[in-house]
Scaffold this active site. Structure first.
Site, PDB file in Angstrom:
ATOM      1  CG  HIS A 149      -0.419   0.234   2.520  1.00  0.00           C
ATOM      2  ND1 HIS A 149      -1.175   0.478   3.635  1.00  0.00           N
ATOM      3  CD2 HIS A 149       0.872   0.250   2.950  1.00  0.00           C
ATOM      4  CE1 HIS A 149      -0.394   0.639   4.681  1.00  0.00           C
ATOM      5  NE2 HIS A 149       0.843   0.508   4.301  1.00  0.00           N
ATOM      6  CB  CYS A 208       3.671   5.586   4.810  1.00  0.00           C
ATOM      7  SG  CYS A 208       4.255   4.606   6.190  1.00  0.00           S
ATOM      8  CG  HIS A 222       5.365   0.559   2.558  1.00  0.00           C
ATOM      9  ND1 HIS A 222       4.800   1.800   2.336  1.00  0.00           N
ATOM     10  CD2 HIS A 222       4.778   0.086   3.680  1.00  0.00           C
ATOM     11  CE1 HIS A 222       3.934   2.065   3.280  1.00  0.00           C
ATOM     12  NE2 HIS A 222       3.881   1.042   4.118  1.00  0.00           N
ATOM     13  CG  HIS A 234       2.586  -3.468   6.046  1.00  0.00           C
ATOM     14  ND1 HIS A 234       3.509  -3.118   7.009  1.00  0.00           N
ATOM     15  CD2 HIS A 234       2.189  -2.307   5.469  1.00  0.00           C
ATOM     16  CE1 HIS A 234       3.652  -1.803   7.020  1.00  0.00           C
ATOM     17  NE2 HIS A 234       2.867  -1.282   6.086  1.00  0.00           N
ATOM     18  CG  ASP A 294      -2.392 -13.365  -0.190  1.00  0.00           C
ATOM     19  OD1 ASP A 294      -1.573 -12.687   0.474  1.00  0.00           O
ATOM     20  OD2 ASP A 294      -2.165 -14.540  -0.559  1.00  0.00           O
ATOM     21  CG  HIS A 295       0.797 -12.327  -2.917  1.00  0.00           C
ATOM     22  ND1 HIS A 295       0.442 -12.997  -1.770  1.00  0.00           N
ATOM     23  CD2 HIS A 295       2.127 -12.528  -3.075  1.00  0.00           C
ATOM     24  CE1 HIS A 295       1.508 -13.579  -1.262  1.00  0.00           C
ATOM     25  NE2 HIS A 295       2.543 -13.308  -2.029  1.00  0.00           N
ATOM     26  CD  GLU A 351       0.478  -0.632   8.876  1.00  0.00           C
ATOM     27  OE1 GLU A 351       0.214  -0.109   7.807  1.00  0.00           O
ATOM     28  OE2 GLU A 351       0.685   0.026   9.917  1.00  0.00           O
TER      29      GLU A 351
END
Ligand code: NI
Length: 137
Positions: A14, A33, A39, A41, A79-80, A126
């Site tokens: 994100h 950020c 980047h 998580h 996801d991904h 997170e």
């Protein structure tokens, strides 16, 4: 009333960036950020469901069913993915952990109710040190 919990995980990228603001303002608000390309998580999602214990099963809700709902409505869409760009339920929403917890709640509240239980809390972790909880209020 009994509360049950299930954890699932997903990995996603994100970028915290508000298009309505200047690049300088975004850097001031979000620091690194806000940088280009985002980047990643490894997010944890903890879902708490509450209800009465069914005397026939001894369950509030079968955790196998809760797992299936979390996979279908949360993990598979996210996801991904890059939360700012991929076509998930986060598209067009600033992907802070707060907003993520609210949108995950919206995905799960109705399906959970379909099993005769009530969504109580969505907790999104997170990092080791940062987590958010949303109770639908
Ligand atoms: Ni982040």
């Amino acid at each position: 009333m009994v509360y049950i919990q299930r954890r699932e995980v997903f990995s996603a990228a994100h970028r915290l960036y508000n298009d309505a603001l200047s690049t300088e303002e975004n850097e001031r608000l979000f620091g690194k950020c806000s940088w280009n390309y985002g980047h990643g998580h490894n997010f944890e999602v903890w879902v708490t469901v509450k209800g009465q214990v069914n005397p026939e099963t001894g369950f509030v809700m079968n955790l196998v069913d809760l797992k299936a709902l979390m996979m279908k409505y949360v993990i598979e869409p996210l996801d991904h993915k890059h939360l700012n760009h991929d076509t998930t339920f986060m598209l067009g929403i600033l992907p802070s952990t707060e907003n993520l917890s609210i949108e995950i709640w919206k995905q799960l509240a109705e399906p959970v109710a379909g099993f005769g239980a009530q969504l109580h809390c969505v907790r999104v972790v997170e990092t080791e040190n940062n987590a958010v909880e949303y109770y639908g209020e």
